[in-house]
Design a protein around this motif. Structure first.
Motif, PDB file in Angstrom:
ATOM      1  N   TYR A  76      55.014  95.983  44.626  1.00  0.00           N
ATOM      2  CA  TYR A  76      56.177  96.853  44.633  1.00  0.00           C
ATOM      3  C   TYR A  76      57.375  96.270  45.382  1.00  0.00           C
ATOM      4  O   TYR A  76      58.508  96.485  44.989  1.00  0.00           O
ATOM      5  CB  TYR A  76      55.822  98.217  45.226  1.00  0.00           C
ATOM      6  N   CYS A  77      57.118  95.552  46.482  1.00  0.00           N
ATOM      7  CA  CYS A  77      58.252  95.067  47.283  1.00  0.00           C
ATOM      8  C   CYS A  77      58.253  93.544  47.471  1.00  0.00           C
ATOM      9  O   CYS A  77      59.132  93.004  48.122  1.00  0.00           O
ATOM     10  CB  CYS A  77      58.261  95.752  48.657  1.00  0.00           C
ATOM     11  N   TYR A  92      50.914 102.952  50.475  1.00  0.00           N
ATOM     12  CA  TYR A  92      52.126 103.436  51.153  1.00  0.00           C
ATOM     13  C   TYR A  92      53.378 103.051  50.365  1.00  0.00           C
ATOM     14  O   TYR A  92      54.242 103.885  50.080  1.00  0.00           O
ATOM     15  CB  TYR A  92      52.193 102.858  52.572  1.00  0.00           C
ATOM     16  N   CYS A  93      53.475 101.793  50.003  1.00  0.00           N
ATOM     17  CA  CYS A  93      54.681 101.265  49.363  1.00  0.00           C
ATOM     18  C   CYS A  93      54.883 101.874  47.981  1.00  0.00           C
ATOM     19  O   CYS A  93      56.012 102.175  47.586  1.00  0.00           O
ATOM     20  CB  CYS A  93      54.573  99.740  49.275  1.00  0.00           C
ATOM     21  N   ARG A  96      56.693 105.281  47.913  1.00  0.00           N
ATOM     22  CA  ARG A  96      58.135 105.384  48.179  1.00  0.00           C
ATOM     23  C   ARG A  96      58.839 105.758  46.884  1.00  0.00           C
ATOM     24  O   ARG A  96      58.323 105.525  45.795  1.00  0.00           O
ATOM     25  CB  ARG A  96      58.685 104.042  48.685  1.00  0.00           C
ATOM     26  N   THR A  97      60.033 106.324  47.003  1.00  0.00           N
ATOM     27  CA  THR A  97      60.755 106.730  45.794  1.00  0.00           C
ATOM     28  C   THR A  97      62.087 106.006  45.670  1.00  0.00           C
ATOM     29  O   THR A  97      62.656 105.554  46.658  1.00  0.00           O
ATOM     30  CB  THR A  97      61.017 108.253  45.788  1.00  0.00           C
ATOM     31  N   GLU A  98      62.531 105.905  44.436  1.00  0.00           N
ATOM     32  CA  GLU A  98      63.860 105.397  44.107  1.00  0.00           C
ATOM     33  C   GLU A  98      64.471 106.344  43.093  1.00  0.00           C
ATOM     34  O   GLU A  98      63.771 106.917  42.253  1.00  0.00           O
ATOM     35  CB  GLU A  98      63.772 103.988  43.486  1.00  0.00           C
ATOM     36  N   ASN A 106      64.034 111.374  41.481  1.00  0.00           N
ATOM     37  CA  ASN A 106      63.375 110.446  42.392  1.00  0.00           C
ATOM     38  C   ASN A 106      62.007 110.104  41.809  1.00  0.00           C
ATOM     39  O   ASN A 106      61.188 110.990  41.558  1.00  0.00           O
ATOM     40  CB  ASN A 106      63.212 111.066  43.787  1.00  0.00           C
ATOM     41  N   MET A 108      58.483 107.684  42.073  1.00  0.00           N
ATOM     42  CA  MET A 108      57.681 106.855  42.969  1.00  0.00           C
ATOM     43  C   MET A 108      57.636 105.427  42.433  1.00  0.00           C
ATOM     44  O   MET A 108      57.607 105.219  41.213  1.00  0.00           O
ATOM     45  CB  MET A 108      56.253 107.409  43.114  1.00  0.00           C
TER      46      MET A 108
END
Length: 120
Positions: A76-77, A92-93, A96-98, A106, A108
């Motif tokens: 994801y990151c 966890y990652c 997260r939402t965008e 929003n 995930m």
């Protein structure tokens, strides 16, 4: 461990007994003069950064595919972390939402790949 013509067998056997040893770890034929080096380079126990003891010749494969401390990248990151920390990080990652540029909701991170099919 090779086929030898019958006419050469006795001479070959004498040569082998005098010059060749069978490695007690891997059963390979190794010249007696190289046995110490063979054992040190192939079979010596070393300790990985994960504290596992392993034969030196197997260390690279262990570090690349089995070591819990091998580098891994979050899907994801793209951050790099130890493999044994990856699952907890991605849970966890991925949560997260965008904000979606199309529908403004929003979303995930773990659902972003599939979102365009249902967006709007």
């Amino acid at each position: 461990k090779k086929d030898i013509p019958v006419a050469n067998f006795i001479v070959h056997e004498i040569h082998c007994r005098r010059n060749i040893e069978i490695c007690c770890f891997c059963s390979e034929s190794v010249p007696k003069s190289e046995m110490k080096n063979h054992i040190e380079s192939e079979h010596m126990q070393v300790t990985c950064k994960c504290q596992m003891k392993i034969e030196k010749s197997l260390l690279k494969d262990h570090e690349a595919s089995a070591c819990p401390l091998r580098p891994a990248v979050c899907q994801y990151c793209d951050i790099q972390l130890a493999f044994n920390k990856l699952q907890d990080h991605e849970i966890y990652c991925g949560a997260r939402t965008e904000t979606c540029g199309g529908c403004g909701r929003n979303i995930m991170m773990k659902d972003l790949k599939d979102h365009p099919r249902v967006c709007g």
